[in-house]
Motif scaffolding. Structure first.
Motif, PDB file in Angstrom:
ATOM      1  N   GLU A  78       6.653  23.772  16.642  1.00 32.24           N
ATOM      2  CA  GLU A  78       7.860  22.968  16.822  1.00 32.24           C
ATOM      3  C   GLU A  78       8.380  22.445  15.488  1.00 32.24           C
ATOM      4  O   GLU A  78       9.573  22.460  15.229  1.00 32.24           O
ATOM      5  N   ASN A  79       7.475  21.968  14.635  1.00 31.07           N
ATOM      6  CA  ASN A  79       7.859  21.456  13.319  1.00 31.07           C
ATOM      7  C   ASN A  79       6.910  22.005  12.258  1.00 31.07           C
ATOM      8  O   ASN A  79       5.706  22.158  12.505  1.00 31.07           O
ATOM      9  N   ILE A  80       7.468  22.271  11.087  1.00 29.80           N
ATOM     10  CA  ILE A  80       6.690  22.725   9.931  1.00 29.80           C
ATOM     11  C   ILE A  80       6.860  21.698   8.828  1.00 29.80           C
ATOM     12  O   ILE A  80       7.993  21.339   8.485  1.00 29.80           O
ATOM     13  N   HIS A  81       5.757  21.224   8.265  1.00 31.91           N
ATOM     14  CA  HIS A  81       5.800  20.221   7.210  1.00 31.91           C
ATOM     15  C   HIS A  81       5.151  20.801   5.953  1.00 31.91           C
ATOM     16  O   HIS A  81       3.981  21.199   5.981  1.00 31.91           O
ATOM     17  N   LEU A  90       1.429  22.277  10.671  1.00 30.14           N
ATOM     18  CA  LEU A  90       2.225  22.744  11.799  1.00 30.14           C
ATOM     19  C   LEU A  90       2.088  21.755  12.946  1.00 30.14           C
ATOM     20  O   LEU A  90       0.969  21.432  13.366  1.00 30.14           O
ATOM     21  N   GLU A  91       3.212  21.269  13.425  1.00 31.11           N
ATOM     22  CA  GLU A  91       3.229  20.416  14.606  1.00 31.11           C
ATOM     23  C   GLU A  91       3.561  21.307  15.790  1.00 31.11           C
ATOM     24  O   GLU A  91       4.647  21.887  15.856  1.00 31.11           O
ATOM     25  N   LEU A 150      16.280  22.836   8.367  1.00 27.17           N
ATOM     26  CA  LEU A 150      15.422  22.527   7.221  1.00 27.17           C
ATOM     27  C   LEU A 150      15.964  21.308   6.484  1.00 27.17           C
ATOM     28  O   LEU A 150      17.175  21.217   6.226  1.00 27.17           O
ATOM     29  N   ALA A 151      15.073  20.383   6.167  1.00 19.55           N
ATOM     30  CA  ALA A 151      15.397  19.233   5.320  1.00 19.55           C
ATOM     31  C   ALA A 151      14.435  19.237   4.144  1.00 19.55           C
ATOM     32  O   ALA A 151      13.221  19.374   4.333  1.00 19.55           O
ATOM     33  N   ALA A 152      14.964  19.119   2.944  1.00 15.82           N
ATOM     34  CA  ALA A 152      14.122  19.205   1.751  1.00 15.82           C
ATOM     35  C   ALA A 152      14.488  18.136   0.737  1.00 15.82           C
ATOM     36  O   ALA A 152      15.658  17.746   0.625  1.00 15.82           O
ATOM     37  N   ARG A 165      12.465  22.080  11.536  1.00 15.94           N
ATOM     38  CA  ARG A 165      12.399  21.937  12.994  1.00 15.94           C
ATOM     39  C   ARG A 165      12.922  23.205  13.648  1.00 15.94           C
ATOM     40  O   ARG A 165      14.079  23.593  13.436  1.00 15.94           O
ATOM     41  N   ARG A 166      12.061  23.839  14.419  1.00 14.88           N
ATOM     42  CA  ARG A 166      12.461  25.047  15.153  1.00 14.88           C
ATOM     43  C   ARG A 166      13.099  24.660  16.481  1.00 14.88           C
ATOM     44  O   ARG A 166      12.614  23.768  17.169  1.00 14.88           O
ATOM     45  N   HIS A 167      14.153  25.354  16.834  1.00 15.71           N
ATOM     46  CA  HIS A 167      14.782  25.149  18.135  1.00 15.71           C
ATOM     47  C   HIS A 167      14.135  26.134  19.108  1.00 15.71           C
ATOM     48  O   HIS A 167      14.623  27.243  19.331  1.00 15.71           O
TER      49      HIS A 167
END
Length: 435
Positions: A78-81, A90-91, A150-152, A165-167
């Protein structure tokens, strides 16, 4: 790999409109030729597994996603950090956090170079991500039909930090959420009728409570013949990807300024444009700022059945939250006017909550409030139709709608008996009953 990538890229430039399958075949041919060269030099041959990994890496590099490609292809993520190039977390969809053992780049410098290239090539416009512009947001054309967000950041932190965040869910229904335990039988029935009756509603909640997922499920109840205009920062709802269910959709997506600082199209700009497209419904992915005034204006001007999402800690704070966002508009919307507009434009607030316990994540509706007229306290009166049950906070019937709203809902099939016995059980006729 750089030499392989360069050869494949050169061949692709001479080919017209190659498919992903043809690209994979080109990579396989080049790897075979490269392996023959290695053998002629006496180098040990690659294993079949190593060849597959090399092919995947070359394709990912061609797509401009590098080591992120395999993570974006995982359906359970769902989320990659990213905390630097080598600290990857990986969330997963079930709420668990998993450490990814492989770096996504050879160094932080290479990760920054990858990000700079992605911002330059993969967005709607070419954007700068550099020490001069150390904060950036981008929609990636990978991770599913709707891509990923993506936020960076760089320079303003110790190492490059990236959140993706993957949709994951591109088609969700109220029945799906019912089966998952996000809402019970009565809630599903009530929300289906609310959409059919063309009520204007806001879905609220904190971060990662499932607001967009519920909004997508509500949109699935919109009759097929209605023209829907969706307005989003990034495409997340995906109604336009399902023409069998939503044949008449106008999807509008905001655009950030390019590297020269021009070309921005805001949510406010898009919302002002929507009524020119004669929509039956206006659906806004998320309201974060002064565009709340344009949304309220659109809903108050006859676009029945409008919906959107808003960050809020409870349904009760939504009027004040709307008033605060109205202050960010140009010109600012006076608080009293914001409350009047909210009272006239909105019918319902549907509030979600999230609970993480025992390694399991639950998202569910905790409250539905009817928005009434501005009362003695100078804010819209809210009546709790479904309220949090003591113990687990799941929404159960609390009070029937006002006579006017009840008549409107019954005209579209509401079974008023769901409000005759307020409180009590969580009614769930799939997979057992929750009590």
């Amino acid at each position: 790999m750089r030499a392989l990538r360069a050869r494949v890229a050169g061949r692709l430039q001479t080919a017209d409109g190659t498919s992903s399958r043809e690209q994979a075949e080109l990579v396989a041919e080049e790897i075979t030729a490269w392996s023959v060269q290695r053998a002629s030099r006496g180098d040990p041959p690659l294993s079949e597994q190593d060849e597959r990994a090399l092919a995947a890496a070359v394709l990912a590099a061609l797509a401009g996603l590098g080591g992120l490609q395999p993570l974006l292809e995982r359906g359970d993520v769902e989320n990659i950090h990213l905390h630097g190039h080598d600290r990857v977390f990986l969330e997963l969809a079930d709420g668990s956090l998993q450490r990814w053992p492989h770096p996504v780049a050879a160094s932080d410098a290479e990760l920054l170079a990858l990000l700079e290239a992605m911002f330059s090539r993969l967005g709607q416009t070419s954007r700068e991500f550099s020490p001069a512009r150390p904060i950036g947001n981008l929609r990636l054309p990978a991770g599913g039909p709707l891509g990923a967000r993506l936020a960076a950041v760089r320079e303003v932190t110790d190492r490059p930090r990236v959140a993706i965040r993957r949709h994951r869910l591109t088609h969700t229904t109220l029945t799906d959420l019912h089966h998952q335990g996000s809402l019970d039988t009565r809630l599903r029935h009530f929300l289906q009728v609310a959409v059919a009756a063309g009520l204007n509603l806001l879905v609220t909640g904190g971060p990662s409570t499932g607001k967009t997922t519920l909004l997508r499920a509500l949109c699935d109840e919109i009759p097929k013949h209605e023209h829907v205009v969706t307005v989003e920062d990034d495409y997340e709802l995906g109604l336009h990807l399902n023409p069998a269910r939503h044949p008449v959709v106008t999807p509008l997506e905001a655009r950030t300024a390019n590297a020269e600082g021009v070309g921005e199209i805001s949510l406010d700009d898009l919302l002002k444009q929507t009524l020119r497209h004669s929509p039956a419904r206006v659906v806004v992915g998320e309201v974060r700022g002064g565009e709340i005034t344009a949304l309220l204006r659109a809903l108050g001007n006859g676009a029945a059945g409008g919906m959107g999402t808003l960050h809020a800690v409870s349904a009760r704070v939504v009027p004040d939250r709307i008033a605060a966002l109205g202050q960010l508009a140009t010109p600012p919307l006076p608080v009293e006017a914001a409350h009047r507009w909210a009272a006239s434009a909105l019918d319902l607030i549907v509030h979600l909550t999230r609970r993480d316990q025992d390694g399991r994540r639950e998202r569910f509706v905790t409250e539905i409030a009817e928005v009434g007229h501005v009362g003695d306290a100078a804010i819209p009166d809210l009546t709790t139709l479904f309220g949090p049950r003591p113990g687990d906070a799941r929404a159960i019937p609390a009070c029937p709608p006002s006579p006017v709203l009840l008549t409107r809902l019954e005209a579209h099939g509401l079974d008023r008996s769901i409000f005759q016995h307020a409180g009590g059980r969580w009614e769930h006729d799939q997979g057992g009953e929750r009590s």
